[in-house]
Scaffold this motif. Structure first.
Motif, PDB file in Angstrom:
ATOM      1  N   LEU A   1     117.101  57.541 -10.682  1.00 34.12           N
ATOM      2  CA  LEU A   1     118.001  58.686 -10.791  1.00 34.12           C
ATOM      3  C   LEU A   1     118.070  59.338  -9.413  1.00 34.12           C
ATOM      4  CD1 LEU A   1     116.744  60.265 -14.154  1.00 34.12           C
ATOM      5  CD2 LEU A   1     118.670  58.721 -13.830  1.00 34.12           C
ATOM      6  N   HIS A   2     119.270  59.523  -8.921  1.00 32.52           N
ATOM      7  CA  HIS A   2     119.403  59.970  -7.529  1.00 32.52           C
ATOM      8  C   HIS A   2     119.497  61.486  -7.382  1.00 32.52           C
ATOM      9  CE1 HIS A   2     120.859  55.751  -7.610  1.00 32.52           C
ATOM     10  NE2 HIS A   2     120.150  55.677  -6.505  1.00 32.52           N
TER      11      HIS A   2
ATOM     12  N   LYS B   1     122.168  65.912 -11.318  1.00 38.30           N
ATOM     13  CA  LYS B   1     123.440  65.703 -12.012  1.00 38.30           C
ATOM     14  C   LYS B   1     123.415  64.374 -12.769  1.00 38.30           C
ATOM     15  CE  LYS B   1     128.417  65.344 -11.225  1.00 38.30           C
ATOM     16  NZ  LYS B   1     129.502  65.378 -10.211  1.00 38.30           N
ATOM     17  N   GLU B   2     122.934  63.339 -12.124  1.00 39.00           N
ATOM     18  CA  GLU B   2     122.827  62.026 -12.763  1.00 39.00           C
ATOM     19  C   GLU B   2     121.815  62.065 -13.904  1.00 39.00           C
ATOM     20  OE1 GLU B   2     121.777  57.442 -11.422  1.00 39.00           O
ATOM     21  OE2 GLU B   2     122.573  58.875  -9.955  1.00 39.00           O
TER      22      GLU B   2
ATOM     23  N   ILE C   1     123.477  63.564 -16.944  1.00 39.01           N
ATOM     24  CA  ILE C   1     124.394  62.594 -17.550  1.00 39.01           C
ATOM     25  C   ILE C   1     123.620  61.606 -18.423  1.00 39.01           C
ATOM     26  CG2 ILE C   1     125.947  60.667 -17.058  1.00 39.01           C
ATOM     27  CD1 ILE C   1     126.850  62.194 -14.564  1.00 39.01           C
ATOM     28  N   HIS C   2     122.481  61.125 -17.925  1.00 37.54           N
ATOM     29  CA  HIS C   2     121.659  60.194 -18.700  1.00 37.54           C
ATOM     30  C   HIS C   2     121.113  60.858 -19.954  1.00 37.54           C
ATOM     31  CE1 HIS C   2     121.612  56.591 -16.275  1.00 37.54           C
ATOM     32  NE2 HIS C   2     121.427  57.298 -15.177  1.00 37.54           N
TER      33      HIS C   2
END
Length: 204
Positions: free
Chosen positions: A165-166, A169-170, A173-174
């Motif tokens: 996960l970068h 925000k990502e 989403i996950h």
């Protein structure tokens, strides 16, 4: 294909059980009017079905399923589940990023366990009941949500520190994507809980 066949067969069996229970109770009550069995195919039974459908499904189990699905989905998508599988599988080595992610997740989990212990274990802990019992209490009522939160936070931490996960925000989403089996689980939940409610209404 095999999975689809299994799902469709199971759903058909449950629906047949509905028909058997509904028609069985109706025939029984018609043959034995003095019986305590309440048929669903009656004015009272139909009103009960439509009037209590939502209430029958609104149980803590539904919330537990949703929370655990979110947590397990995050665990899979962050790579934590895969890393744990490597950790306990012979001949599979973790790379440096996975080790860093696991250590970070472990440190966070231990911190959360210490916090929970402080809220539960002392004599007059906040989450105990007024009598000092652990069950029933706020602690026992929150076991599943706490487990789901700890798994979710460990998964996000692992993902951020291991690079799967970068950014946050990502991660969000996950989290909202959840697990891929939620629709199937909820379908069975609705069918089985309502079947159990119908049987309870007819026989109790």
């Amino acid at each position: 294909m095999l999975r689809r066949n299994w799902l469709s067969t199971t759903i058909i069996v449950i629906l047949i059980a509905y028909v058997v229970v509904v028609l069985g109770t109706w025939l029984w009550s018609a043959a034995m009017p003095s019986s305590s069995v309440r048929p669903l195919l009656s004015d009272t039974g139909i009103r009960w079905f439509f009037g209590t459908f939502v209430a029958n499904l609104a149980r803590p189990l539904l919330i537990w399923i949703i929370l655990l699905d979110i947590a397990i989905g995050a665990c899979v998508r962050s790579g934590l589940g895969r890393a744990l599988g490597k950790l306990f599988r012979k001949g599979a080595a973790l790379d440096s990023l996975q080790r860093r992610g696991l250590w970070s997740a472990l440190e966070l989990t231990l911190t959360e366990l210490v916090v929970m212990a402080l809220l539960i274990l002392p004599r007059h802990a906040i989450l105990l009941s007024v009598t000092g019992a652990i069950c029933p209490s706020s602690a026992s009522a929150s076991v599943i949500p706490v487990i789901a939160f700890m798994l979710l936070s460990a998964s996000v931490t692992f993902g951020l520190f291991s690079g799967t996960l970068h950014n946050y925000k990502e991660a969000v989403i996950h989290i909202f994507q959840g697990g891929k089996h939620l629709k199937i689980i909820l379908c069975f939940y609705v069918l089985l809980i309502e079947l159990a409610a119908i049987i309870e209404y007819a026989l109790v």
